[in-house]
Design an enzyme around this catalytic site. Structure first.
Site, PDB file in Angstrom:
ATOM      1  CE1 TYR A 288     -64.074 -15.939  78.336  1.00 18.08           C
ATOM      2  CE2 TYR A 288     -62.324 -14.803  77.159  1.00 18.08           C
ATOM      3  CZ  TYR A 288     -63.538 -15.462  77.158  1.00 18.08           C
ATOM      4  OH  TYR A 288     -64.202 -15.656  75.969  1.00 18.08           O
TER       5      TYR A 288
ATOM      6  NE  ARG B  84     -66.558 -17.471  74.199  1.00 17.04           N
ATOM      7  CZ  ARG B  84     -66.083 -17.218  72.989  1.00 17.04           C
ATOM      8  NH1 ARG B  84     -65.800 -18.217  72.163  1.00 17.04           N
ATOM      9  NH2 ARG B  84     -65.903 -15.991  72.582  1.00 17.04           N
TER      10      ARG B  84
ATOM     11  CB  SER C 238     -65.191 -13.572  68.200  1.00 14.13           C
ATOM     12  OG  SER C 238     -63.838 -13.932  68.084  1.00 14.13           O
TER      13      SER C 238
ATOM     14  NE  ARG D 164     -61.133 -12.684  71.664  1.00 11.21           N
ATOM     15  CZ  ARG D 164     -61.435 -11.602  70.976  1.00 11.21           C
ATOM     16  NH1 ARG D 164     -60.644 -10.542  71.039  1.00 11.21           N
ATOM     17  NH2 ARG D 164     -62.516 -11.552  70.229  1.00 11.21           N
TER      18      ARG D 164
ATOM     19  CG  ASP E 178     -61.756 -19.756  66.852  1.00 15.48           C
ATOM     20  OD1 ASP E 178     -62.464 -18.839  66.402  1.00 15.48           O
ATOM     21  OD2 ASP E 178     -60.904 -19.582  67.735  1.00 15.48           O
TER      22      ASP E 178
ATOM     23  CE  LYS F  81     -60.168 -16.356  69.334  1.00 17.38           C
ATOM     24  NZ  LYS F  81     -60.819 -16.872  68.141  1.00 17.38           N
TER      25      LYS F  81
ATOM     26  CB  CYS G 124     -69.858 -13.413  63.136  1.00 19.39           C
ATOM     27  SG  CYS G 124     -69.875 -11.663  63.582  1.00 19.39           S
TER      28      CYS G 124
ATOM     29  CG  HIS H 218     -60.482 -15.499  63.791  1.00 17.24           C
ATOM     30  ND1 HIS H 218     -61.263 -14.400  64.032  1.00 17.24           N
ATOM     31  CD2 HIS H 218     -60.877 -16.429  64.689  1.00 17.24           C
ATOM     32  CE1 HIS H 218     -62.096 -14.645  65.024  1.00 17.24           C
ATOM     33  NE2 HIS H 218     -61.893 -15.879  65.430  1.00 17.24           N
TER      34      HIS H 218
END
Length: 635
Positions: free
Chosen positions: A244, A413, A295, A94, A320, A253, A297, A273
């Site tokens: 991406y 990912r 993100s 991102r 998420d 997002k 974590c 989130h």
């Protein structure tokens, strides 16, 4: 419905599943509002052809075959219907620095920071500057390419908690990924034909044909011109230059957090989130929990946890994003608006997340991971490949364990269907959502912050969310291990002024009608021994011991049951976290130590942050909570 006249095709016709001029007249027309949106995008971007996505298995297979032919993905024969994509090394995360919110007034988007400070709570672009940037990018940007029209639903199609979108894109990789991450295709178009509102999402890779320069890794993108723009007033997203995930899968997002948080403010709900999980006790009692971590974590690991405690069961609703609305009884109910998992691969393993490993064994698109010579994938954290199996890194170059570079990109990912998760919750697609009993905040804090504590009340809980800080991760373009402010794990995702966002959260307590607010907690799995640098808590499946305490606190009858009051909130009483059978020697006293010097510094930094970043837009209640924390720390 309305037929759409597209001047680019030099003839009259209706846009549908066709891919060329000759097929336009023979396909179904689009709903009029969708047709108007597509007509405008075609006139601006000038694609060679238009394809309206239906979402069928045959169509998806054709899209993947085309990607394979163009060298953008590679089939992984070791698994069923799995694919590997390698991106241009300049397009791997991102791009927060190129992500903007466009509103008439700056203060609608971000609080005005103090003189000399740069806002960390979003980037505003004026309407005039946005139009100039748009003109520099979008006209003719899809020349020679196919424009795909993707109707999609965030949440189960038809649920009162769901929202619809239409994305136009010139990336077949996006089509394949959106087919996993959203409910996509004809059923959504049928709802749009009934007049359902939708968010307008326009995306281009920014590499019209013929190419003026060769591609890197067969991956079209335009890194120098990346711009991800959100227009919350008109419910629009325009993304340019990146292929991406977070920049190009606009349902993620961009829609599910930035635009949806603004819709939620306007309509009186929450777009967050957060993962959602269900946890069931050995006695069969079940509660649902939503948890906000930055993100990378550990959201996916927690959402798919395999509890280390016998008799406890965790089931996954989402890993998420959570959309939460109050029902008629005042209970907060949540859906996972996504249809898949877009998880960080490195660190995911049979040890850390066996359920994720089972989920990604088929029908998965991997991006920027390593590749094994027997047709599989590999990344840091997995067992070494079998003898005789060699590796290629995410650049497609030969790689050997011990090399100075990483085999998989830190933000590589997997994109995989949620329905494949072996512990997917039976209610994960419930139209009314699941009832939330607890909200958990957390982040990577190597020192000072205890393993778990409970907020004193809702207002204090909002302050705890506002005060969140965490080490930066590879999910965005940040470097190093700096401790960053990340309120509500939403710092990169606010769709409007953070001060107004806090006021919206606080208003939940005084909303009209009955209200059963969830309890709010904070966790920190990542505290380290200051001498050895090793983690004090084993994490992963052992985190169920913390969830058990939270579970019991949600059903407690007395305020002090299994808890003791501290400067930060309610801490577990000694012995109230079950450590029976806990692997290794865990220093519980160190995990719950509250060093006064640390918290004096923490409150100073929070005050400076609120002053510099939020200023006059900070709700009085949040400032009062900081005053109260400072007083408790002093005493």
């Amino acid at each position: 419905m309305s037929c759409l006249i597209l001047g680019v095709f030099k003839r009259r016709g209706c846009v549908g599943a066709g891919v060329g001029v000759r097929s336009l007249a023979s396909v179904p027309s689009l709903p009029s509002a969708v047709a108007d949106f597509v007509k405008g995008a075609v006139a601006e971007c000038q694609p060679a052809r238009v394809h309206v996505v239906t979402g069928t298995a045959e169509e998806t297979a054709g899209v993947l075959a085309g990607l394979e032919k163009d060298g953008m993905v590679k089939r992984l024969p070791k698994y069923h219907n799995c694919w590997l994509a390698r991106t241009d090394p300049k397009d791997v995360a991102r791009v927060e620095s190129k992500t903007v919110i466009v509103t008439k007034h700056q203060r609608d988007t971000v609080p005005i920071p103090s003189p000399g400070a740069k806002s960390q709570l979003g980037s505003w672009l004026s309407e005039e500057d946005f139009q100039k940037a748009r003109q520099e990018r979008f006209p003719g940007c899809m020349a020679g390419r196919t424009m795909y029209v993707i109707p999609f639903s965030m949440g189960p199609v038809g649920s009162s908690l769901s929202k619809m979108g239409v994305q136009v894109t010139d990336s077949p990789y996006v089509v394949a990924s959106m087919g996993i991450m959203t409910r996509m295709g004809t059923p959504v178009m049928e709802k749009l034909a009934e007049g359902a509102e939708f968010v307008r999402c326009q995306h281009s890779l920014g590499r019209p044909l013929p190419l003026k320069a060769p591609l890197v890794s067969s991956w079209p993108c335009n890194p120098e011109k990346v711009l991800i723009s959100h227009l919350p007033d008109s419910r629009q997203i325009l993304s340019f230059g990146s292929g991406y995930g977070g920049n190009s899968l606009l349902g993620k997002k961009c829609f599910a957090l930035r635009i949806a948080s603004r819709i939620a403010k306007d309509e009186g709900w929450l777009a967050e989130h957060m993962l959602i999980l269900g946890i069931t006790s050995p006695q069969g009692e079940k509660r649902y929990v939503a948890a906000a971590f930055p993100s990378a974590c550990g959201k996916t690991n927690l959402a798919m946890m395999k509890p280390a405690m016998q008799g406890w069961k965790v089931e996954c609703v989402g890993d998420d994003i959570a959309w939460m609305k109050f029902d008629s009884q005042g209970k907060l109910r949540a859906i996972n608006p996504e249809n898949g998992f877009f998880g960080v691969a490195p660190g995911t393993s049979m040890k850390t997340n066996p359920h994720a490993m089972a989920t990604i064994a088929k029908n998965t698109v991997f991006t920027n991971v390593g590749e094994t010579s027997d047709g599989g994938v590999w990344w840091e954290g997995l067992e070494p490949p079998a003898e005789g199996v060699s590796l290629m890194d995410w650049h497609g170059k030969s790689w050997t364990p011990g090399d100075s570079t990483l085999c998989a990109h830190p933000n590589s990912r997997f994109c995989t269907p949620a329905a494949q998760c072996p512990i997917i919750d039976p209610q994960w697609e419930s139209d009314e959502g699941v009832p939330i009993d607890a909200i958990i905040f957390g982040g990577r804090r190597p020192e000072g912050v205890p393993l778990v504590y409970e907020a004193f009340n809702w207002r204090h809980g909002v302050f705890v969310g506002a005060a969140m800080r965490s080490e930066s991760t590879a999910a965005a373009e940040h470097k190093g291990k700096a401790i960053m402010h990340d309120p509500f794990a939403m710092r990169p995702f606010f769709g409007y002024n953070f001060g107004d966002y806090l006021a919206h959260w606080l208003s939940m307590e005084t909303r009209p009608g009955p209200t059963q607010l969830p309890k709010i907690f904070h966790v920190n799995w990542f505290r380290k021994d200051p001498v050895s640098g090793s983690f004090l808590w084993p994490g992963f499946g052992e985190n169920a011991r913390v969830l058990e305490w939270i579970f019991r606190r949600c059903g407690r009858e007395r305020e002090d049951e299994a808890a003791r009051r501290s400067m930060v909130g309610w801490l577990p009483q000694d012995g109230s976290i079950n450590v029976q059978g806990l692997a290794g020697d865990v220093d519980m006293a160190a995990l719950f130590d509250l060093p006064k010097a640390f918290w004096e510094k923490e409150t100073q930094e929070l005050r400076a942050y609120f002053s510099q970043q939020v200023g006059a837009d900070l709700p009085q209640q949040v400032g009062a909570e900081l005053d109260a924390l400072e007083k408790r720390v002093r005493n």
